[in-house]
Design a protein around this motif. Structure first.
Motif, PDB file in Angstrom:
ATOM      1  N   VAL A 143       0.839  -1.191   0.000  1.00 21.20           N
ATOM      2  CA  VAL A 143       0.000   0.000   0.000  1.00 21.20           C
ATOM      3  C   VAL A 143       0.876   1.243   0.000  1.00 21.20           C
ATOM      4  CG1 VAL A 143      -1.866   1.201   1.217  1.00 21.20           C
ATOM      5  CG2 VAL A 143      -1.719  -1.286   1.316  1.00 21.20           C
ATOM      6  N   ARG A 144       0.421   2.290  -0.657  1.00 23.07           N
ATOM      7  CA  ARG A 144       1.185   3.532  -0.695  1.00 23.07           C
ATOM      8  C   ARG A 144       1.427   4.074   0.708  1.00 23.07           C
ATOM      9  NH1 ARG A 144       2.759   6.271  -4.927  1.00 23.07           N
ATOM     10  NH2 ARG A 144       1.782   6.005  -6.961  1.00 23.07           N
ATOM     11  N   ARG A 145       2.567   4.738   0.856  1.00 20.12           N
ATOM     12  CA  ARG A 145       2.919   5.282   2.161  1.00 20.12           C
ATOM     13  C   ARG A 145       1.957   6.375   2.610  1.00 20.12           C
ATOM     14  NH1 ARG A 145       8.407   8.301   3.499  1.00 20.12           N
ATOM     15  NH2 ARG A 145       8.288   8.596   1.268  1.00 20.12           N
ATOM     16  N   ASN A 146       1.366   7.118   1.654  1.00 18.50           N
ATOM     17  CA  ASN A 146       0.455   8.200   2.033  1.00 18.50           C
ATOM     18  C   ASN A 146      -1.002   7.750   2.099  1.00 18.50           C
ATOM     19  OD1 ASN A 146      -0.186   7.872  -0.622  1.00 18.50           O
ATOM     20  ND2 ASN A 146       0.363   9.922  -1.305  1.00 18.50           N
ATOM     21  N   SER A 147      -1.222   6.428   2.058  1.00 14.89           N
ATOM     22  CA  SER A 147      -2.580   5.913   2.164  1.00 14.89           C
ATOM     23  C   SER A 147      -3.125   6.133   3.570  1.00 14.89           C
ATOM     24  CB  SER A 147      -2.610   4.418   1.834  1.00 14.89           C
ATOM     25  OG  SER A 147      -3.858   3.859   2.178  1.00 14.89           O
ATOM     26  N   GLN A 148      -4.413   6.402   3.658  1.00 12.86           N
ATOM     27  CA  GLN A 148      -5.037   6.559   4.974  1.00 12.86           C
ATOM     28  C   GLN A 148      -5.045   5.254   5.751  1.00 12.86           C
ATOM     29  OE1 GLN A 148      -9.348   7.049   4.935  1.00 12.86           O
ATOM     30  NE2 GLN A 148      -9.424   6.406   2.802  1.00 12.86           N
ATOM     31  N   PHE A 149      -4.779   4.143   5.060  1.00 10.30           N
ATOM     32  CA  PHE A 149      -4.782   2.832   5.710  1.00 10.30           C
ATOM     33  C   PHE A 149      -3.375   2.341   6.029  1.00 10.30           C
ATOM     34  CE2 PHE A 149      -8.486   2.893   2.803  1.00 10.30           C
ATOM     35  CZ  PHE A 149      -9.478   2.898   3.751  1.00 10.30           C
ATOM     36  N   VAL A 150      -2.367   3.216   5.949  1.00 11.02           N
ATOM     37  CA  VAL A 150      -0.990   2.771   6.052  1.00 11.02           C
ATOM     38  C   VAL A 150      -0.706   2.031   7.356  1.00 11.02           C
ATOM     39  CG1 VAL A 150      -0.137   4.934   7.029  1.00 11.02           C
ATOM     40  CG2 VAL A 150       1.418   3.442   5.785  1.00 11.02           C
TER      41      VAL A 150
END
Length: 245
Positions: A143-150
């Motif tokens: 998952v992307r580092r700036n995802s709200q689910f990180v």
């Protein structure tokens, strides 16, 4: 007292080792030994590093006495192939002779995956090359580092040495008690597939299992090599993963 003293001593020795061993070729920025590539070290990533892993499966995750591990003739090769401004591209593929490539025992066994790794704030982060999501054999969903689910993802590994509890390998699992929560632990003087490990971090994220989701475990040297990744299906309590060869 012995465990605490050994924990502190091991941490100091490992810190010294990684500080002095993270050396790159001054002209190419790559490891010097091309015939036998250095294994991937997450705290000292270099183009050309390469690690190999073997696939395993197991079942009855919640039963401590059931810990049989079954290895399969699938070899995963992970390689650092390029670097751009501190972001390293990592390539993953199964070797052509792997049983799943020949028999299609696992889906998309002939697929080559790419993802990025970047060190920031004493942590290595993994993210897709492009888009919001990508896939990895070792890290599963990246998952992307700036995802709200990180913070609920498997996209990062801290470098800090984890404290208690102290646990051990137990077949395809560990000796940590079953819990549908997030836990951090450490291992001391463990041996796996012929490799000796003085100290290991164990990052066990079973928090999604409280909502019928999967659980994930990552075992690795702080700033060093990746040793094991595994997952478990809450519905079937079966799972598997990859052990370092």
């Amino acid at each position: 007292m012995r465990t605490i003293d050994l924990f502190l001593l091991t941490t100091i020795l490992l810190s010294s080792f990684f500080f002095t061993s993270c050396q790159k070729d001054p002209e190419t920025g790559t490891p010097n030994n091309e015939q036998n590539p250095d294994p991937i070290q997450i705290g000292c990533l270099m183009v050309g590093q390469q690690s190999s892993f073997i696939r395993f499966t197991g079942d009855k995750y919640f039963v401590p006495s059931e810990n049989n591990i079954t290895y399969h003739a699938d070899t995963l090769v992970m390689e650092v192939v390029s670097e751009d401004n501190g972001k390293f591209t990592i390539k993953e593929s199964l070797t052509p002779g792997s049983v799943s490539v020949v028999t299609n025992a696992i889906p998309n066994a002939d697929t080559v995956y790419f993802f990025l790794a970047e060190v920031a704030q004493d942590t290595v982060w993994f993210e897709p090359v492009s888009g919001e999501y990508s896939y990895s054999w070792f890290f599963t969903e990246v998952v992307r580092r700036n995802s709200q689910f990180v913070y609920n993802s498997r996209s990062y590994l801290p470098f800090a040495s984890f404290g208690d509890p102290e646990i051990q390998f137990l077949g395809w699992k560990t000796t940590i008690s079953y819990s549908e929560t997030y836990k951090e632990a450490h291992m001391i003087n463990q041996t796996l597939l012929g490799h000796d490990y003085p100290f290991l971090n164990a990052r066990i994220d079973n928090s999604s299992m409280a909502f019928d989701g999967p659980g994930y475990t990552f075992i690795y040297e702080p700033k060093g090599v990746l040793v094991r990744s595994s997952y478990v299906n809450w519905w079937t309590m079966t799972g598997g993963g990859w052990d370092r060869l």
